[in-house]
Write an enzyme that holds these catalytic residues in place. Structure first.
Site, PDB file in Angstrom:
ATOM      1  N   LYS A  17       1.049  -1.275  -0.073  1.00 43.97           N
ATOM      2  CA  LYS A  17      -0.048  -0.038   0.046  1.00 43.97           C
ATOM      3  C   LYS A  17       0.817   1.199   0.090  1.00 43.97           C
ATOM      4  O   LYS A  17       1.948   1.088   0.427  1.00 43.97           O
ATOM      5  CB  LYS A  17      -0.718  -0.127   1.295  1.00 43.97           C
ATOM      6  CG  LYS A  17      -1.882  -1.155   1.164  1.00 43.97           C
ATOM      7  CD  LYS A  17      -2.849  -1.060   2.201  1.00 43.97           C
ATOM      8  CE  LYS A  17      -4.016  -2.225   2.503  1.00 43.97           C
ATOM      9  NZ  LYS A  17      -4.957  -2.019   3.343  1.00 43.97           N
TER      10      LYS A  17
ATOM     11  N   ARG B  11      -1.894 -14.081   5.376  1.00 45.79           N
ATOM     12  CA  ARG B  11      -3.008 -13.221   6.488  1.00 45.79           C
ATOM     13  C   ARG B  11      -2.282 -13.370   7.876  1.00 45.79           C
ATOM     14  O   ARG B  11      -2.462 -12.533   8.572  1.00 45.79           O
ATOM     15  CB  ARG B  11      -4.453 -13.914   6.425  1.00 45.79           C
ATOM     16  CG  ARG B  11      -5.142 -13.755   5.163  1.00 45.79           C
ATOM     17  CD  ARG B  11      -5.332 -12.135   4.820  1.00 45.79           C
ATOM     18  NE  ARG B  11      -6.411 -11.582   5.948  1.00 45.79           N
ATOM     19  CZ  ARG B  11      -7.127 -10.569   5.668  1.00 45.79           C
ATOM     20  NH1 ARG B  11      -7.020 -10.005   4.427  1.00 45.79           N
ATOM     21  NH2 ARG B  11      -8.048 -10.089   6.614  1.00 45.79           N
TER      22      ARG B  11
ATOM     23  N   HIS C 135      -2.236  -5.233   1.756  1.00 42.80           N
ATOM     24  CA  HIS C 135      -3.360  -5.896   1.456  1.00 42.80           C
ATOM     25  C   HIS C 135      -2.990  -7.359   1.085  1.00 42.80           C
ATOM     26  O   HIS C 135      -2.098  -7.627   0.283  1.00 42.80           O
ATOM     27  CB  HIS C 135      -4.270  -5.559   0.210  1.00 42.80           C
ATOM     28  CG  HIS C 135      -5.414  -6.148  -0.266  1.00 42.80           C
ATOM     29  ND1 HIS C 135      -6.491  -6.508   0.264  1.00 42.80           N
ATOM     30  CD2 HIS C 135      -5.065  -7.171  -1.209  1.00 42.80           C
ATOM     31  CE1 HIS C 135      -7.229  -7.442  -0.361  1.00 42.80           C
ATOM     32  NE2 HIS C 135      -6.597  -7.868  -1.187  1.00 42.80           N
TER      33      HIS C 135
ATOM     34  N   TYR D 136     -12.887  -3.118  -3.066  1.00 43.29           N
ATOM     35  CA  TYR D 136     -13.302  -2.740  -1.767  1.00 43.29           C
ATOM     36  C   TYR D 136     -15.110  -2.681  -1.492  1.00 43.29           C
ATOM     37  O   TYR D 136     -15.460  -1.908  -0.803  1.00 43.29           O
ATOM     38  CB  TYR D 136     -12.599  -1.590  -0.875  1.00 43.29           C
ATOM     39  CG  TYR D 136     -11.320  -1.774  -0.682  1.00 43.29           C
ATOM     40  CD1 TYR D 136     -10.824  -3.048   0.096  1.00 43.29           C
ATOM     41  CD2 TYR D 136     -10.324  -0.702  -0.689  1.00 43.29           C
ATOM     42  CE1 TYR D 136      -9.714  -3.157   0.334  1.00 43.29           C
ATOM     43  CE2 TYR D 136      -9.017  -0.805  -0.270  1.00 43.29           C
ATOM     44  CZ  TYR D 136      -8.746  -2.369   0.215  1.00 43.29           C
ATOM     45  OH  TYR D 136      -7.461  -2.438   0.781  1.00 43.29           O
TER      46      TYR D 136
ATOM     47  N   ASN E 291      -2.252   0.291   7.082  1.00 43.54           N
ATOM     48  CA  ASN E 291      -1.735  -0.964   7.711  1.00 43.54           C
ATOM     49  C   ASN E 291      -0.838  -1.740   6.648  1.00 43.54           C
ATOM     50  O   ASN E 291      -0.792  -2.972   6.461  1.00 43.54           O
ATOM     51  CB  ASN E 291      -2.865  -1.719   8.067  1.00 43.54           C
ATOM     52  CG  ASN E 291      -3.811  -2.073   6.843  1.00 43.54           C
ATOM     53  OD1 ASN E 291      -3.748  -1.771   5.796  1.00 43.54           O
ATOM     54  ND2 ASN E 291      -5.204  -2.743   7.193  1.00 43.54           N
TER      55      ASN E 291
ATOM     56  N   GLU F 162      -9.171 -11.512  -7.409  1.00 41.78           N
ATOM     57  CA  GLU F 162      -8.088 -10.492  -7.290  1.00 41.78           C
ATOM     58  C   GLU F 162      -7.035 -10.785  -8.495  1.00 41.78           C
ATOM     59  O   GLU F 162      -6.676  -9.760  -8.949  1.00 41.78           O
ATOM     60  CB  GLU F 162      -7.575 -10.199  -5.914  1.00 41.78           C
ATOM     61  CG  GLU F 162      -8.749  -9.662  -4.998  1.00 41.78           C
ATOM     62  CD  GLU F 162      -8.349  -9.892  -3.450  1.00 41.78           C
ATOM     63  OE1 GLU F 162      -7.181 -10.153  -3.055  1.00 41.78           O
ATOM     64  OE2 GLU F 162      -9.087  -9.291  -2.806  1.00 41.78           O
TER      65      GLU F 162
HETATM   66  P1  IDP Z   1      -8.099  -6.333   5.484  1.00 46.55           P
HETATM   67  O1  IDP Z   1      -7.318  -5.539   4.621  1.00 46.55           O
HETATM   68  O2  IDP Z   1      -7.561  -6.862   6.811  1.00 46.55           O
HETATM   69  O3  IDP Z   1      -8.742  -7.580   4.826  1.00 46.55           O
HETATM   70  P2  IDP Z   1     -10.918  -5.193   5.137  1.00 46.55           P
HETATM   71  O4  IDP Z   1     -11.831  -5.316   6.303  1.00 46.55           O
HETATM   72  O5  IDP Z   1     -11.179  -5.896   4.048  1.00 46.55           O
HETATM   73  O6  IDP Z   1      -9.337  -5.459   6.010  1.00 46.55           O
HETATM   74  O7  IDP Z   1     -10.693  -3.645   5.097  1.00 46.55           O
HETATM   75  C1  IDP Z   1      -9.986  -3.247   3.643  1.00 46.55           C
HETATM   76  C2  IDP Z   1      -8.924  -2.182   4.268  1.00 46.55           C
HETATM   77  O8  IDP Z   1      -9.806  -0.916   4.405  1.00 46.55           O
HETATM   78  C3  IDP Z   1      -8.239  -2.220   5.275  1.00 46.55           C
HETATM   79  O9  IDP Z   1      -7.134  -2.805   5.117  1.00 46.55           O
HETATM   80  C4  IDP Z   1      -7.858  -0.894   5.770  1.00 46.55           C
HETATM   81  O10 IDP Z   1      -6.836   0.170   4.990  1.00 46.55           O
HETATM   82  C5  IDP Z   1      -9.193  -0.078   5.586  1.00 46.55           C
HETATM   83  N1  IDP Z   1     -10.224  -0.267   6.877  1.00 46.55           N
HETATM   84  C6  IDP Z   1     -11.068  -1.162   7.119  1.00 46.55           C
HETATM   85  N2  IDP Z   1     -11.613  -0.810   8.161  1.00 46.55           N
HETATM   86  C7  IDP Z   1     -11.375   0.329   8.497  1.00 46.55           C
HETATM   87  C8  IDP Z   1     -11.771   1.206   9.581  1.00 46.55           C
HETATM   88  O11 IDP Z   1     -12.433   1.056  10.378  1.00 46.55           O
HETATM   89  N3  IDP Z   1     -11.119   2.495   9.301  1.00 46.55           N
HETATM   90  C9  IDP Z   1     -10.633   2.898   8.256  1.00 46.55           C
HETATM   91  N4  IDP Z   1     -10.038   2.115   7.655  1.00 46.55           N
HETATM   92  C10 IDP Z   1     -10.465   0.822   7.534  1.00 46.55           C
HETATM   93 MG    MG Z   2      -9.870  -7.713   3.072  1.00 49.53          MG
END
Ligand code: IDP
Ligand code: MG
Length: 142
Positions: A9, A85, A115, A49, A112, A126
């Site tokens: 990212k 993961r 992805h 997303y 974070n 994907e």
């Molecule tokens: P993941 O990346 O761990 O699979 P997902 O729920 O698929 O998590 O969410 C995709 C991305 O959206 C996350 O990696 C993060 O960058 C962002 N995201 C998810 N939840 C939040 C939130 O509550 N606040 C801000 N950003 C979020």
């Molecule tokens: Mg996800």
């Protein structure tokens, strides 16, 4: 042998941590099958997303993911989807244990670092979303 999709990212590239993250995947024994730098678009992110589109902070996530180019990778290995993961840790970096990629390098729930596909079906979708025919290679391990 499974293949999963990784996105390094914008925060990962801004902090110059691409090499460290890729090194962790290589140290785990995974094989790189595809790798390219790309500027994500709003259309692609709305598809990628789609499970977050209704959330109030979706525009922030889209803005973050478009803030600079990302590196998309396809990496392969036994049980790679679940194992990557596990290497990442949970979505929220502040809750991710030390020793995980997000725990060591992430800032918060949005920033974070990486992805990774979360299951067989999403990985297949994907792979098609991020890689064209000819951009994925069958490379033997070792
Ligand atoms: P993941 O990346 O761990 O699979 P997902 O729920 O698929 O998590 O969410 C995709 C991305 O959206 C996350 O990696 C993060 O960058 C962002 N995201 C998810 N939840 C939040 C939130 O509550 N606040 C801000 N950003 C979020
Ligand atoms: Mg996800």
């Amino acid at each position: 042998m499974e293949t999963t999709v990784i996105l390094l990212k914008p925060d990962c590239l801004a902090a110059a941590k691409a090499g460290e993250v890729i090194g962790r995947f290589e140290a785990a024994g995974f094989v790189i099958r595809g790798c390219k730098m790309m500027q994500l678009t709003s259309d692609l992110l709305r598809e990628h997303y789609s499970h977050l589109l209704q959330l109030p902070f979706y525009p922030e996530i889209e803005g973050f993911m478009m803030s600079r180019p990302v590196i998309a990778m396809a990496i392969a290995g036994d049980n790679v989807i679940e194992r990557v993961r596990d290497l990442l840790g949970p979505t929220n970096s502040t809750k991710a244990p030390k020793g995980t990629i997000r725990g060591d390098l992430g800032k918060d729930v949005m920033h974070n670092v990486v992805h990774a596909s979360d299951g067989l079906e999403t990985a297949a979708a994907e792979l098609k979303r991020f890689f064209a025919d000819g951009e994925l290679f069958d490379i033997p391990a070792g």
